[in-house]
Design an enzyme around this catalytic site. Structure first.
Site, mmCIF file in Angstrom:
data_model
loop_
_atom_site.group_PDB
_atom_site.id
_atom_site.type_symbol
_atom_site.label_atom_id
_atom_site.label_comp_id
_atom_site.label_asym_id
_atom_site.label_seq_id
_atom_site.Cartn_x
_atom_site.Cartn_y
_atom_site.Cartn_z
ATOM 1 C CE LYS A 117 -1.968 -0.681 4.040
ATOM 2 N NZ LYS A 117 -1.309 -2.150 4.324
ATOM 3 N NE ARG B 49 -4.123 -0.729 10.105
ATOM 4 C CZ ARG B 49 -2.929 -0.684 9.337
ATOM 5 N NH1 ARG B 49 -2.806 0.763 8.780
ATOM 6 N NH2 ARG B 49 -1.869 -1.325 9.483
ATOM 7 N NE ARG C 60 7.711 -2.826 6.133
ATOM 8 C CZ ARG C 60 6.279 -2.503 6.263
ATOM 9 N NH1 ARG C 60 5.499 -2.620 5.122
ATOM 10 N NH2 ARG C 60 5.608 -2.637 7.485
ATOM 11 N NE ARG D 7 6.461 -0.306 10.342
ATOM 12 C CZ ARG D 7 5.082 -0.353 9.580
ATOM 13 N NH1 ARG D 7 5.008 0.297 8.308
ATOM 14 N NH2 ARG D 7 4.228 -0.853 10.384
ATOM 15 N NE ARG E 296 2.223 -4.575 11.607
ATOM 16 C CZ ARG E 296 3.446 -4.404 10.781
ATOM 17 N NH1 ARG E 296 4.376 -5.126 11.110
ATOM 18 N NH2 ARG E 296 3.321 -3.949 9.822
HETATM 19 P P1 AMP Z 1 1.273 0.676 9.222
HETATM 20 O O1 AMP Z 1 2.412 1.642 9.135
HETATM 21 O O2 AMP Z 1 -0.182 1.190 8.506
HETATM 22 O O3 AMP Z 1 1.394 -0.811 9.120
HETATM 23 O O4 AMP Z 1 0.653 0.905 10.548
HETATM 24 C C1 AMP Z 1 1.392 0.615 11.935
HETATM 25 C C2 AMP Z 1 0.663 0.546 13.075
HETATM 26 O O5 AMP Z 1 -0.063 1.809 13.137
HETATM 27 C C3 AMP Z 1 -0.548 -0.309 12.855
HETATM 28 O O6 AMP Z 1 -0.161 -1.593 13.358
HETATM 29 C C4 AMP Z 1 -1.486 0.093 14.323
HETATM 30 O O7 AMP Z 1 -1.027 -0.029 15.428
HETATM 31 C C5 AMP Z 1 -1.207 1.625 13.981
HETATM 32 N N1 AMP Z 1 -2.213 2.186 12.879
HETATM 33 C C6 AMP Z 1 -1.858 2.701 11.567
HETATM 34 N N2 AMP Z 1 -3.182 3.058 10.992
HETATM 35 C C7 AMP Z 1 -4.199 2.829 11.691
HETATM 36 C C8 AMP Z 1 -5.432 2.889 11.582
HETATM 37 N N3 AMP Z 1 -6.356 3.452 10.652
HETATM 38 N N4 AMP Z 1 -6.325 2.558 12.874
HETATM 39 C C9 AMP Z 1 -5.557 2.027 13.934
HETATM 40 N N5 AMP Z 1 -4.394 1.937 14.010
HETATM 41 C C10 AMP Z 1 -3.639 2.362 13.052
#
Ligand code: AMP
Length: 214
Positions: A13, A88, A127, A160, A171
């Protein structure tokens, strides 16, 4: 144009959203990047979201929705946005519809980047992300020219904290339980388009541009 890029963690994404946003001159809003930035800066919001992120859990809806509403009011969002990693949950999806409606705007399309879990586990394990510009590399599939350094901006690459096996599994579980139901929500709204995320990066980009009529 307002677009949502939907997909499990590691589906691509962020990579696709960055390319398409630049090509189509849209703002790119990645909630994960917004939250990581707050954690890095040590703000109140950062302190609040840190634990959820480290455990691979979702940040509560009320917090996430407030952040998005504020971000959407910024001038660069006026003519279009790609939402990456948001919504989400169903509640977030409904809140996004409402926030856009309040601005007399609407969501044009939702692109689901589909990919099997097994491949996601491999991808996330290798990654590397740029600390400065958030560009994404993979140690096998798309390594940087110089190890540990971003090709695009020269920034340092890091892994990360949530890209470890236990958190990745959590996740993915969260994705299937809380985010996958959005597929039906957007299907019913006639907005969902699925692209094959297993292809190489450029081919996925081409597919995305094609479904957007570009
Ligand atoms: P990402 O970089 O999109 O994989 O997001 C990393 C982490 O940020 C996720 O595992 C959640 O803990 C938090 N997070 C990111 N976007 C959201 C969202 N839309 N709703 C809730 N938590 C989020």
């Amino acid at each position: 144009m307002f677009l949502v890029f939907l997909g499990a963690p590691g589906a691509g994404k962020g990579t696709q959203a960055a390319v398409i946003a630049a090509k189509m001159k849209l703002a790119h809003i990645a909630t994960g990047d917004l939250f990581r930035d707050e954690v890095k800066k040590g703000t109140e919001l950062g302190k609040l979201v840190k634990e959820y992120m480290e455990q691979g859990k979702l940040v509560p809806d009320n917090v996430t929705i407030k952040v998005i509403r504020e971000r959407l009011n910024e001038p660069d969002c006026a003519s279009g946005v790609i939402f990456d990693g948001f919504p989400r949950t169903l509640e977030q999806a409904k809140a996004l519809d409402k926030a856009l409606d309040d601005q007399k705007k609407k969501l044009n399309k939702v692109l689901y980047i589909e990919i099997p879990d097994q491949e996601l586990l491999q991808r996330l394990g290798g990654r590397w992300t740029c600390q400065q510009c958030q560009a994404i590399y993979h140690e096998v599939a798309s390594p940087p020219k110089k190890s540990g350094i971003c090709d695009k901006c020269g920034g340092r690459l890091y892994q990360r904290a949530d890209d470890n096996e236990a958190t990745i599994k959590e996740r993915l579980k969260v994705f299937h339980a809380q985010t996958a139901p959005l597929l039906e929500y957007y299907q019913k709204a006639n907005k969902l388009v699925t692209v094959d995320g297993k292809l190489v990066i450029d081919e996925v980009t081409n597919q995305v541009l094609k479904v957007l009529g570009k």
